[in-house]
Design an enzyme around this catalytic site. Structure first.
Site, PDB file in Angstrom:
ATOM      1  N   TYR A 265      34.130  52.416  24.846  1.00 33.00           N
ATOM      2  CA  TYR A 265      35.278  52.304  25.746  1.00 33.00           C
ATOM      3  C   TYR A 265      35.332  53.449  26.742  1.00 33.00           C
ATOM      4  O   TYR A 265      35.038  54.592  26.400  1.00 33.00           O
ATOM      5  CB  TYR A 265      36.580  52.338  24.941  1.00 33.00           C
ATOM      6  CG  TYR A 265      36.876  51.064  24.190  1.00 33.00           C
ATOM      7  CD1 TYR A 265      37.013  49.840  24.868  1.00 33.00           C
ATOM      8  CD2 TYR A 265      37.049  51.087  22.809  1.00 33.00           C
ATOM      9  CE1 TYR A 265      37.293  48.682  24.163  1.00 33.00           C
ATOM     10  CE2 TYR A 265      37.339  49.932  22.103  1.00 33.00           C
ATOM     11  CZ  TYR A 265      37.451  48.725  22.787  1.00 33.00           C
ATOM     12  OH  TYR A 265      37.726  47.591  22.106  1.00 33.00           O
TER      13      TYR A 265
ATOM     14  N   LYS B 142      50.874  61.781  -6.113  1.00 33.16           N
ATOM     15  CA  LYS B 142      51.600  61.175  -4.987  1.00 33.16           C
ATOM     16  C   LYS B 142      50.611  60.679  -3.937  1.00 33.16           C
ATOM     17  O   LYS B 142      49.432  61.047  -3.971  1.00 33.16           O
ATOM     18  CB  LYS B 142      52.543  62.216  -4.380  1.00 33.16           C
ATOM     19  CG  LYS B 142      51.798  63.431  -3.855  1.00 33.16           C
ATOM     20  CD  LYS B 142      52.727  64.584  -3.524  1.00 33.16           C
ATOM     21  CE  LYS B 142      51.923  65.764  -3.021  1.00 33.16           C
ATOM     22  NZ  LYS B 142      52.727  66.958  -2.836  1.00 33.16           N
TER      23      LYS B 142
HETATM   24  C1  LIG Z   1      52.166  68.104  -3.191  1.00 35.68           C
HETATM   25  C2  LIG Z   1      52.915  69.081  -3.946  1.00 35.68           C
HETATM   26  C3  LIG Z   1      52.257  69.980  -4.796  1.00 35.68           C
HETATM   27  C4  LIG Z   1      50.764  70.100  -4.892  1.00 35.68           C
HETATM   28  O1  LIG Z   1      50.250  70.896  -3.850  1.00 35.68           O
HETATM   29  P1  LIG Z   1      48.690  71.136  -3.721  1.00 35.68           P
HETATM   30  O2  LIG Z   1      48.558  72.098  -2.603  1.00 35.68           O
HETATM   31  O3  LIG Z   1      48.094  69.818  -3.407  1.00 35.68           O
HETATM   32  O4  LIG Z   1      48.244  71.672  -5.014  1.00 35.68           O
HETATM   33  C5  LIG Z   1      53.035  70.793  -5.581  1.00 35.68           C
HETATM   34  N1  LIG Z   1      54.380  70.744  -5.515  1.00 35.68           N
HETATM   35  C6  LIG Z   1      55.038  69.927  -4.687  1.00 35.68           C
HETATM   36  C7  LIG Z   1      56.518  69.937  -4.658  1.00 35.68           C
HETATM   37  C8  LIG Z   1      54.341  69.064  -3.863  1.00 35.68           C
HETATM   38  O5  LIG Z   1      54.978  68.252  -3.036  1.00 35.68           O
END
Ligand SMILES: *Cc1c(COP(=O)(O)O)cnc(C)c1O
Length: 820
Positions: free
Chosen positions: A714, A488
């Protein structure tokens, strides 16, 4: 040289059923690397219950492979026309076969080991000795328990010298490699603390490495690396170093702008050697090669000349976005046939079914008869289903016929200039292009045309490191547990498509994305793995069905919307994943809704539950271990109620990266691996040896010298008190370099030093204080995070977590992919 199947059975002490008499030319450990199926012998390696080589035998058999080395208990009855060689350990059999092959040849063989520089020393020896010998050597860094036998298998009658590297990560591995390589000359490259993990201490590691040299005629090493008492007894040595006992005694190093003059003493004479490098590692490697050539009695003046011509070795395969939606893979490492095969594998893996073009030059001929060489090239092109080949050079042009028969389209040019004069006639569009040219063909000129102009801030993504991290986590899993990889948010900023292709190559079981369009772009890029989508909306249902994406169902409302849609479409058993909220309070059914949901699912056949899962709120933190346990209890309750209602099995999963490390009891049927893949260990106080995947780099646009009282940036938040040198770098908060790093909070890395931010971070630029850093020039490279500054550290400076830093790198920062 080829071996009959009867000979093979004898050499590896196999109990064999020969149904198909034939000869073996090729050894395979991966079904995807087949060149000539008929004469290939496949070794089913690995001990994992579902991901070992035995699992791929049906696929191998379908590609036409008829020879298999398997474990004793393998059931070969479905393959009556194939040959099965049954042994206790297929890996040992591979090594035995290679060792036997090696013993058939009486040529000098250089065996190289050490912590750093093995591949560079091997390649430089090749560059330095190529004129004197027909050399066989390990391709790229093939130095493992599997890579070494595959390399040694290439020795042929016309070779006059072998150069093989041996790498080990665990005790007892070197003994096996010694038997395979049987070196006559031993080289120990520099001993660092790299890869110490498998060993108790440095001493144990050195002792193990020295096992490679038990039977050599000469052992070459640096006296400054190796304690006197560890030297092998009864072995002639050729040493170099500052010690007076060294055969080549180094008097001093005189570092200049782009070369180093080394004063040394050899046979009592004081001499000088000019080395065209200035970094310590390169100098160490050159001196090691120098000793080896002296030992081989190459004339000292000739060696000095050849060393002048040494080229740096870039083993990385770069993958960059090209013009017109193309992807360019530039592999300038070497253009021998073995590295061509490896590059083609990578091309095929990344192209994932898209159109491919290979632009290739004449090959290096180290002994292999020319005709056979280009026939092999043609065979590889055909096997890897390359669509188009553009061949540049006189030699390859002589074999037009073979090359043209192997691909759909083939074009031939005598040199790079002729191609560039005509290149506008070619359309390059949405395809994967491999560039593989010998140095003298200057393929960088072709790359310059095909690659998109890169803004000088880049995110380098090391896909080899990603694959290693995947392996590290898999080693923590019970054998039957599957892996869902989270890609993702653009693969945590690293690029979801490129990352997904690597994950697909390594047989990850599932992918997960947050939104439908992320899944659609993966499908369009040729990703065939099952994909779970966590956050769906009604507007995406059509695309979801069309692209075979599997939704997370988290509420009754969503269930009913999807049910209605599927009913209208006449779809049954659509794969879905049920999310239960066990305490995170983000998305999901309540644990007490299992009954009602189960009854709906069983009454309507529109959906089929592939998995039931939940998400932990604080798996990384021991403070909340009780809460994690409560979440798990609720998960067990929900999933067992649902399982008792549904008349089929589904998968259960709850563990994220941190839980894989900290909660071994929560692995269930699958784990969801996220941040760990990208090289960040989210489980506090554990030691995992992950490798950083993403490195953010930029360059210096300008350097200024300020006097006391001058202000920077700035709002004049910084006023300097003393004469100060600052550099303006090409990165700002619009790239993801947070404004929180302003005024000394954040640091960047230049030329071996950390430099603090001075003044406020601007939108596209940032000023840093470099007063304490020698020799900085405009245009120099600056690391924001990577090898020297970790993402975790940058996150701390910003009072946030590594997830936000990685996913916050803006899309205008070009991603460059590396494969080592
Ligand atoms: C992002 C996510 C993960 C992975 O988590 P990490 O801490 O990056 O390993 C697992 N399950 C769900 C539902 C997530 O949204």
């Amino acid at each position: 040289m080829s071996y009959s199947v009867q000979q093979i059975a004898h050499i590896i002490h196999a109990s064999a059923k020969i149904n198909y008499p034939c000869h073996i030319n090729y050894l395979l450990t991966d079904t995807r690397q087949v060149i000539d199926a008929d004469s290939s012998l496949f070794f089913a390696l690995g001990t994992h219950p579902t991901r070992n080589g035995h699992h791929y035998i049906p696929i191998a058999y379908n590609t036409g492979i008829k020879n298999f080395v398997v474990q004793f208990d393998f059931d070969d009855s479905p393959y009556p026309d194939a040959n099965f060689f049954k042994v206790h350990q297929p890996l040992l059999a591979l090594q035995q076969l290679a060792a036997f092959h090696r013993s058939q040849f009486n040529l000098p063989v250089i065996g190289i080991t050490g912590s750093n520089g093995k591949t560079i020393v091997k390649e430089w020896l090749f560059q330095l000795l190529n004129a004197d010998y027909k050399i066989v050597r390990s391709p790229r860094s093939y130095n493992s328990q599997i890579g070494v036998p595959l390399s040694v298998w290439h020795i042929a009658a016309y070779h006059q010298l072998g150069i093989f590297e041996a790498g080990i990560s665990l005790p007892n591995e070197m003994q096996a490699l010694q038997k395979v390589i049987q070196p006559t000359i031993g080289i120990l490259t520099s001993i660092g603390d790299a890869h110490n993990e498998g060993f108790q201490n440095l001493q144990q590691k050195i002792q193990e490495k020295l096992l490679l040299f038990q039977e050599v005629d000469c052992f070459i090493y640096c006296t400054d690396d190796l304690p006197e008492e560890t030297i092998l007894p009864n072995v002639t040595t050729f040493s170099w170093g500052s010690s007076a006992t060294a055969k080549l005694q180094i008097i001093d190093y005189n570092y200049q702008l782009n070369k180093t003059i080394v004063h040394y003493k050899h046979n009592g004479n004081a001499e000088t050697l000019e080395i065209p490098f200035t970094d310590k590692a390169s100098i160490h490697n050159v001196l090691t090669c120098f000793c080896c050539l002296l030992y081989l009695k190459v004339n000292e003046a000739v060696i000095q000349q050849r060393i002048q011509l040494l080229q740096p070795i870039d083993m990385r395969m770069q993958l960059k976005k090209g013009i017109q939606d193309c992807v360019i893979i530039n592999d300038s490492y070497s253009n021998d046939i073995d590295s061509f095969g490896i590059a083609l594998d990578y091309l095929q893996q990344q192209a994932a079914g898209n159109r491919t073009t290979v632009i290739v030059s004449d090959f290096l001929e180290s002994g292999i008869p020319t005709q056979q060489l280009y026939e092999n090239v043609a065979q590889l092109l055909k096997q890897k289903k390359v669509n188009r080949c553009i061949a540049i050079g006189n030699n390859i042009g002589h074999y037009q016929h073979a090359i043209a028969a192997a691909v759909e389209e083939a074009y031939f040019f005598i040199d790079t200039t002729h191609f560039l004069n005509e290149w506008f006639r070619f359309s390059f569009q949405s395809e994967y292009i491999l560039l593989k040219g010998a140095r003298k063909y200057a393929f960088e000129r072709i790359a310059a045309i095909l690659e998109l102009q890169v803004h000088e801030t880049i995110l380098e993504v090391n896909l080899t490191a990603l694959a290693n991290n995947l392996r590290t986590y898999r080693q923590l899993l019970a054998p039957t547990v599957r892996t869902m990889a989270m890609v993702k948010a653009f693969g945590y900023g690293s690029g979801s498509i490129e990352v997904a292709k690597v994950l697909q190559f390594y047989h990850t079981d599932y992918l997960a994305v947050a939104y439908i369009d992320e899944g659609v772009s993966l499908r369009k890029a040729g990703i065939a793995l099952p994909i779970m989508v966590m956050n769906i909306e009604e507007s995406g249902f059509n695309a979801m069905v069309e692209y075979g994406l599997e939704p997370e169902i988290f509420s009754f409302q969503l269930y009913h919307q999807l049910h209605k849609f599927l009913l209208e479409q006449g779809i049954e058993n659509f794969p879905v994943h049920i999310k239960v909220d066990t305490g995170m309070h983000r998305l999901g059914f309540n644990p007490n809704e299992a009954n009602a949901l189960g009854n709906l699912l069983i009454a309507n056949h529109t959906m089929r539950v592939k998995s039931v899962f939940s998400h932990l709120a604080s798996a990384e933190n021991a403070l909340h271990d009780d809460f994690t346990k409560q979440q798990n209890d609720a998960f067990i309750y929900f999933s067992s109620v649902l399982q008792s209602i549904l008349n089929y099995q589904f998968l259960r999963h709850i563990a994220n990266s941190a839980a894989i490390v900290r909660h071994k009891n929560l692995q269930y049927d699958m784990v969801r691996l996220g941040i760990g893949l990208y090289g960040v260990n989210s489980a506090a106080e554990t030691n995992l040896h992950l490798q950083p995947v993403a490195s953010l780099k930029t360059t210096i646009a300008q350097i200024k010298h300020l006097k006391p009282g001058d202000s920077v940036g700035y709002n004049r938040t910084a006023i300097v008190q003393a004469p100060t040198t600052i550099a303006t770098i090409r990165i700002g908060y619009a790239d993801g370099f947070s404004k929180r790093l302003s005024n000394g909070i954040g640091f960047v890395f230049i030329n071996g030093y950390r430099a603090p931010v001075i003044g406020s971070v601007c939108m596209d630029m940032t000023m840093i204080n470099i007063s304490h850093i020698p020799n900085v020039k405009e245009g120099d490279s600056v690391e924001i995070f990577g090898k020297n500054i970790s993402v975790e550290e940058v996150a701390k400076w910003c009072s946030t977590i590594p997830y936000e830093i990685l996913t916050g790198i803006s899309q205008r920062v070009k991603r460059v992919y590396l494969n080592e």
